[in-house]
Design an enzyme around this catalytic site. Structure first.
Site, PDB file in Angstrom:
ATOM      1  N   ARG A 114     -17.722 -21.507  -1.887  1.00 22.53           N
ATOM      2  CA  ARG A 114     -17.872 -21.406  -0.432  1.00 22.53           C
ATOM      3  C   ARG A 114     -16.835 -20.412   0.083  1.00 22.53           C
ATOM      4  O   ARG A 114     -15.985 -19.946  -0.671  1.00 22.53           O
ATOM      5  CB  ARG A 114     -17.702 -22.773   0.245  1.00 22.53           C
ATOM      6  CG  ARG A 114     -16.305 -23.321   0.137  1.00 22.53           C
ATOM      7  CD  ARG A 114     -16.172 -24.634   0.898  1.00 22.53           C
ATOM      8  NE  ARG A 114     -14.784 -25.049   0.966  1.00 22.53           N
ATOM      9  CZ  ARG A 114     -14.376 -26.244   1.364  1.00 22.53           C
ATOM     10  NH1 ARG A 114     -15.245 -27.160   1.735  1.00 22.53           N
ATOM     11  NH2 ARG A 114     -13.100 -26.536   1.418  1.00 22.53           N
ATOM     12  N   ASN A 152     -15.273 -23.187   9.520  1.00 21.81           N
ATOM     13  CA  ASN A 152     -14.533 -24.305   8.938  1.00 21.81           C
ATOM     14  C   ASN A 152     -13.303 -23.788   8.208  1.00 21.81           C
ATOM     15  O   ASN A 152     -13.426 -22.976   7.293  1.00 21.81           O
ATOM     16  CB  ASN A 152     -15.408 -25.069   7.936  1.00 21.81           C
ATOM     17  CG  ASN A 152     -14.784 -26.384   7.503  1.00 21.81           C
ATOM     18  OD1 ASN A 152     -14.696 -27.317   8.293  1.00 21.81           O
ATOM     19  ND2 ASN A 152     -14.324 -26.448   6.269  1.00 21.81           N
ATOM     20  N   GLU A 153     -12.149 -24.254   8.638  1.00 23.19           N
ATOM     21  CA  GLU A 153     -10.896 -23.905   7.956  1.00 23.19           C
ATOM     22  C   GLU A 153     -10.854 -22.419   7.592  1.00 23.19           C
ATOM     23  O   GLU A 153     -10.821 -22.056   6.405  1.00 23.19           O
ATOM     24  CB  GLU A 153     -10.706 -24.755   6.699  1.00 23.19           C
ATOM     25  CG  GLU A 153     -10.477 -26.213   6.983  1.00 23.19           C
ATOM     26  CD  GLU A 153     -10.081 -27.020   5.743  1.00 23.19           C
ATOM     27  OE1 GLU A 153     -10.384 -26.566   4.632  1.00 23.19           O
ATOM     28  OE2 GLU A 153      -9.475 -28.079   5.910  1.00 23.19           O
ATOM     29  N   GLU A 305     -10.507 -34.038  10.205  1.00 29.64           N
ATOM     30  CA  GLU A 305     -10.814 -34.518   8.855  1.00 29.64           C
ATOM     31  C   GLU A 305      -9.610 -35.232   8.280  1.00 29.64           C
ATOM     32  O   GLU A 305      -8.466 -34.774   8.421  1.00 29.64           O
ATOM     33  CB  GLU A 305     -11.099 -33.348   7.907  1.00 29.64           C
ATOM     34  CG  GLU A 305     -12.365 -32.586   8.151  1.00 29.64           C
ATOM     35  CD  GLU A 305     -12.522 -31.470   7.111  1.00 29.64           C
ATOM     36  OE1 GLU A 305     -11.904 -31.565   6.025  1.00 29.64           O
ATOM     37  OE2 GLU A 305     -13.240 -30.513   7.394  1.00 29.64           O
ATOM     38  N   TRP A 313      -8.945 -32.745  -5.130  1.00 33.17           N
ATOM     39  CA  TRP A 313      -8.348 -31.441  -5.428  1.00 33.17           C
ATOM     40  C   TRP A 313      -6.890 -31.506  -5.852  1.00 33.17           C
ATOM     41  O   TRP A 313      -6.259 -30.477  -6.012  1.00 33.17           O
ATOM     42  CB  TRP A 313      -8.538 -30.480  -4.252  1.00 33.17           C
ATOM     43  CG  TRP A 313      -8.353 -31.085  -2.887  1.00 33.17           C
ATOM     44  CD1 TRP A 313      -9.351 -31.519  -2.052  1.00 33.17           C
ATOM     45  CD2 TRP A 313      -7.125 -31.340  -2.194  1.00 33.17           C
ATOM     46  NE1 TRP A 313      -8.825 -32.025  -0.885  1.00 33.17           N
ATOM     47  CE2 TRP A 313      -7.461 -31.921  -0.941  1.00 33.17           C
ATOM     48  CE3 TRP A 313      -5.779 -31.128  -2.497  1.00 33.17           C
ATOM     49  CZ2 TRP A 313      -6.507 -32.298  -0.003  1.00 33.17           C
ATOM     50  CZ3 TRP A 313      -4.816 -31.509  -1.560  1.00 33.17           C
ATOM     51  CH2 TRP A 313      -5.193 -32.082  -0.329  1.00 33.17           C
ATOM     52  N   GLU A 353     -17.757 -31.765  -4.586  1.00 32.14           N
ATOM     53  CA  GLU A 353     -16.937 -32.794  -3.931  1.00 32.14           C
ATOM     54  C   GLU A 353     -17.474 -34.199  -4.159  1.00 32.14           C
ATOM     55  O   GLU A 353     -17.194 -35.104  -3.374  1.00 32.14           O
ATOM     56  CB  GLU A 353     -16.786 -32.458  -2.442  1.00 32.14           C
ATOM     57  CG  GLU A 353     -15.973 -31.181  -2.299  1.00 32.14           C
ATOM     58  CD  GLU A 353     -15.607 -30.794  -0.883  1.00 32.14           C
ATOM     59  OE1 GLU A 353     -14.463 -30.360  -0.670  1.00 32.14           O
ATOM     60  OE2 GLU A 353     -16.470 -30.899   0.008  1.00 32.14           O
ATOM     61  N   LYS A 354     -18.211 -34.377  -5.261  1.00 31.93           N
ATOM     62  CA  LYS A 354     -18.800 -35.705  -5.491  1.00 31.93           C
ATOM     63  C   LYS A 354     -17.751 -36.763  -5.808  1.00 31.93           C
ATOM     64  O   LYS A 354     -18.007 -37.945  -5.668  1.00 31.93           O
ATOM     65  CB  LYS A 354     -19.869 -35.642  -6.571  1.00 31.93           C
ATOM     66  CG  LYS A 354     -19.410 -35.151  -7.921  1.00 31.93           C
ATOM     67  CD  LYS A 354     -20.608 -35.046  -8.860  1.00 31.93           C
ATOM     68  CE  LYS A 354     -20.213 -34.537 -10.223  1.00 31.93           C
ATOM     69  NZ  LYS A 354     -19.686 -33.138 -10.184  1.00 31.93           N
ATOM     70  N   PHE A 355     -16.543 -36.330  -6.201  1.00 36.98           N
ATOM     71  CA  PHE A 355     -15.483 -37.311  -6.443  1.00 36.98           C
ATOM     72  C   PHE A 355     -14.483 -37.359  -5.285  1.00 36.98           C
ATOM     73  O   PHE A 355     -13.394 -37.925  -5.407  1.00 36.98           O
ATOM     74  CB  PHE A 355     -14.777 -37.024  -7.771  1.00 36.98           C
ATOM     75  CG  PHE A 355     -15.707 -37.165  -8.942  1.00 36.98           C
ATOM     76  CD1 PHE A 355     -16.396 -38.355  -9.148  1.00 36.98           C
ATOM     77  CD2 PHE A 355     -15.936 -36.105  -9.807  1.00 36.98           C
ATOM     78  CE1 PHE A 355     -17.279 -38.495 -10.215  1.00 36.98           C
ATOM     79  CE2 PHE A 355     -16.815 -36.235 -10.874  1.00 36.98           C
ATOM     80  CZ  PHE A 355     -17.496 -37.432 -11.074  1.00 36.98           C
ATOM     81  N   HIS A 356     -14.846 -36.751  -4.170  1.00 35.68           N
ATOM     82  CA  HIS A 356     -14.034 -36.863  -2.949  1.00 35.68           C
ATOM     83  C   HIS A 356     -14.602 -38.035  -2.161  1.00 35.68           C
ATOM     84  O   HIS A 356     -15.813 -38.159  -1.994  1.00 35.68           O
ATOM     85  CB  HIS A 356     -14.156 -35.566  -2.151  1.00 35.68           C
ATOM     86  CG  HIS A 356     -13.195 -35.452  -1.011  1.00 35.68           C
ATOM     87  ND1 HIS A 356     -13.235 -36.281   0.088  1.00 35.68           N
ATOM     88  CD2 HIS A 356     -12.173 -34.597  -0.799  1.00 35.68           C
ATOM     89  CE1 HIS A 356     -12.271 -35.923   0.926  1.00 35.68           C
ATOM     90  NE2 HIS A 356     -11.610 -34.915   0.415  1.00 35.68           N
TER      91      HIS A 356
END
Ligand code: GLA
Length: 656
Positions: A114, A152-153, A305, A313, A353-356
């Site tokens: 991204r 975003n950011e 957020e 991360w 980001e599936k483990f976020h």
């Protein structure tokens, strides 16, 4: 000008990034049920939806978003609508390689992740504007829409050719002539004199050390280019919805953006905040960002957020123990947040980001994370009528400036052990530990409202900023400055004598002979039990200081480590935490600044917001805090007299 209070209307916003395009539509209905159960009243849609909205160049697919906007509205959930411009679709890079940024080594940043857009690309900007235009036109009148979230950011750099063109244009505007640029960059050094604008480049990969002013200007330029991208989209949405506020989410203390400058262009200031649950300094690290964001907002701000559980991360990603999410959320509210939001609503099953964590984790509604989210929703609803819109006031300001950071944190300096964010953090931690509420301010801001101004380190100070500090002290303010302050001017040119002459006079320093940086773990013993770390200085006093603390032993024996002349203090080392806390506590007391509450047990933080007193127990053991008088605890709906007991990670919100 529309404001956050137009969105909150007496509530605290609660919710998060919502990425329903990752899920089949039947899940949307379960989402809505769970949102309502948890008291969620705000979601952010569209942050990374560009390829869904514009599947092929110029095509539009708004159907799915129409249904979601309606669904949210029908269920009383407001929408923060994002422009999806942080992540261009693959077709863009494929068709238009000029939209892709290059790093300093000339490597392309490809799609597949991204934020692979060049802030300088005219093509990227054109596509971003066109989609923003259509998005704004389509949803301007939609009743669910409450706030715009641009991109975003913002955080990208680009050293490519189009960026080089824009960099030259930016420099022409700043300097007017090549002569002025050569002077500012000190290009007489190492044969760097420029004879033609075409020769000027971003600081690309080089054989040896780069020109520091060129690097500094490139950082200024990058912040300005990203800001241009932001304001271009902001102006489009404003044209369609002048009554709605606009924000973009900052990363906390992010090096790439002059957030003082940026926040002037926002209606609402918002930040993303992810302290490490295992970091013993996590509560203060959070407080620092909250204080800074509140200061940029000059009032209530938005926690855009945070994580309900682990992030994905860090090297090791720790979940939040029971109660910690509530504690840190209420800490943000105590320090001025009127919105408590998360990345993200529902934890992804695919993608990077599936483990976020999400507010609804993989364990679903029975999971502890969601259960705690539900409890927090109830807490926020309970306190909202009393707290929303309330102001936090501070007598102390900590000065911070991105330009100084950019100039100071470069290669080839006296010590690479000096890390600006760490120094800033150490000073804020000392004030936080002393129970003093602090704002942040820019060195050019009006400081007259503060009794104490603290400068952890401003390596670069413009002449005007020096004037401002001198005037502040002349007007009765107390100033405490840390080492390496006032060294360079706006072009990163070392000031005669190694430190601004007027500042030396202010502190009672005749000559700064040498800096004596310390090795990691090395300390410098000083009088009164003070021990310095990281840095020391060979200073010759001019005899006008009212008080000095000397170095003891070693090469600097007897020379001043700390000087106080009237209300101006200079601290030429980084005192160990306890000593710094004591020193700042003394300076504060001398300036008539009191801690929020005296005699608090260790680990308990106290903050006042409006008439409310927040007490936050950052420890895992229950504690009792003395709070003279009778109060109503809004969270437990009980009356407390003279003392209150806080359980593990417990919070009390006391109303007189
Ligand atoms: C940032 C981004 C989010 C997400 C989180 C993960 O804050 O804005 O999209 O990637 O990080 O922590």
């Amino acid at each position: 000008m529309p404001r956050l209070s137009d969105v909150t209307r007496g509530r605290l916003l609660y919710g998060g990034d919502y990425n329903p395009e990752q899920w089949p539509e039947e899940v949307w209905h379960e989402d809505v049920r769970l949102m309502k159960e948890a008291g969620v009243n705000s979601v952010t849609l569209g942050v990374f939806s560009w390829s869904k909205l514009e599947p092929r160049p110029g095509e539009r697919d708004f159907g799915w978003l129409d249904r979601l906007m309606d669904l949210m509205h029908d269920n009383g959930v407001g929408v923060v609508l994002a422009t999806p411009t942080a992540s261009p679709p693959p077709w863009m890079g494929h068709l238009h390689p000029d939209t892709l940024p290059r790093d300093a080594d000339g490597r392309t940043e490809w799609w597949g992740g991204r934020q692979h857009f060049s802030h300088s690309s005219a093509t990227y900007r054109r596509y971003a504007a066109a989609l923003t235009e259509d998005l704004a036109a389509r949803y301007a009148g939609h009743p669910a829409l409450t706030l715009w979230h641009i991109n975003n950011e913002y955080c990208t750099y680009d050293w490519g050719d189009e960026a080089a063109d824009r960099f030259r244009a930016w420099l022409r505007h700043r300097y007017g002539s090549l002569d002025a640029l050569n002077t500012a960059w000190g290009s007489a050094f190492w044969s760097q004199g420029y004879g033609d604008w075409a020769e000027v480049l971003p600081p690309r990969h080089a054989h040896y050390l780069k020109n520091p002013t060129q690097v500094l200007d490139f950082k200024r330029f990058t912040s300005d280019m990203l800001l241009e991208c932001y304001t271009a989209e902001r102006d489009i949405v404003r044209r369609h919805t002048p009554h709605l506020p606009v924000t973009t989410n900052f990363m906390p203390l992010w090096a790439g953006q002059d957030a003082w400058r940026w926040s002037e262009e926002e209606d609402v200031v918002s930040v993303d905040l992810y302290p490490d649950p295992r970091d013993p300094d996590g509560p203060q690290a959070g407080a620092l960002v909250q204080d800074m964001t509140r200061s940029q907002a000059r009032g209530p701000w938005m926690l855009m957020e945070q994580a309900a559980g682990p992030v994905n991360w860090r090297r090791v990603n720790h979940p939040k123990p029971r109660g910690l999410n509530r504690l840190w959320s209420l800490q943000a509210v105590a320090r001025g947040a009127d919105a408590v939001c998360y990345f993200q609503w529902r934890q992804s099953r695919q993608g990077a980001e599936k483990f976020h964590s999400g507010m609804v984790g993989h364990a679903g509604e029975r999971g502890r994370t969601y259960q705690e989210i539900k409890e927090l929703g109830a807490d926020l609803a309970r306190i909202a009528p009393h707290v929303a819109g309330g102001q936090v006031t501070a007598d102390v300001a900590v000065l911070h400036d991105w330009h100084s950071w950019w100039a100071g944190d470069q290669e080839a300096r006296p010590s690479r052990e000096v890390d600006y964010p760490e120094v800033l953090g150490a000073w804020h931690r000392a004030l936080w530990g002393a129970g003093l509420t602090t704002d942040f301010a820019h060195p050019g801001h009006d400081l007259t409202g503060y009794r104490l101004v603290v400068v952890p380190q401003l390596y670069l100070l413009t002449d005007r900023a020096v004037d401002n500090l001198l005037e502040y002290v002349r007007g009765g303010g107390t100033l405490v400055c840390g080492f390496l302050t006032g060294v360079a001017d706006q072009d990163d040119r070392v000031r005669p004598g190694g430190m601004d002459a007027r500042l030396r006079e202010l502190f009672g320093i005749r000559t700064l002979h040498e800096w004596w940086p310390l090795e990691p773990g090395e300390t410098a013993e000083c009088g009164g039990g003070l021990r310095g770390t990281l840095w020391s200085e060979e200073l010759e006093p001019d005899g006008t200081a009212d008080e000095t603390v000397p170095y003891r032993g070693g090469e600097l024996d007897g020379l001043p480590a700390v000087l106080r002349k009237g209300r101006a203090w200079y601290v030429s080392t980084l005192p160990e935490p306890e000593a710094l806390r004591a020193l700042l506590g003394r300076a504060a007391a001398g300036a008539g600044v009191r801690p929020v509450l005296d005699g608090l047990p260790d680990g308990v933080e106290a903050v006042r917001r409006g008439e409310l007193l927040f007490l936050l127990n950052h420890g895992r053991e229950p504690v009792t805090a003395e709070v003279p008088g009778t109060h109503h605890d809004l969270l437990t709906e009980t009356t407390v007299t003279d003392r209150v007991t806080l359980g593990r990670y417990g919070v009390a919100v006391l109303k007189p």
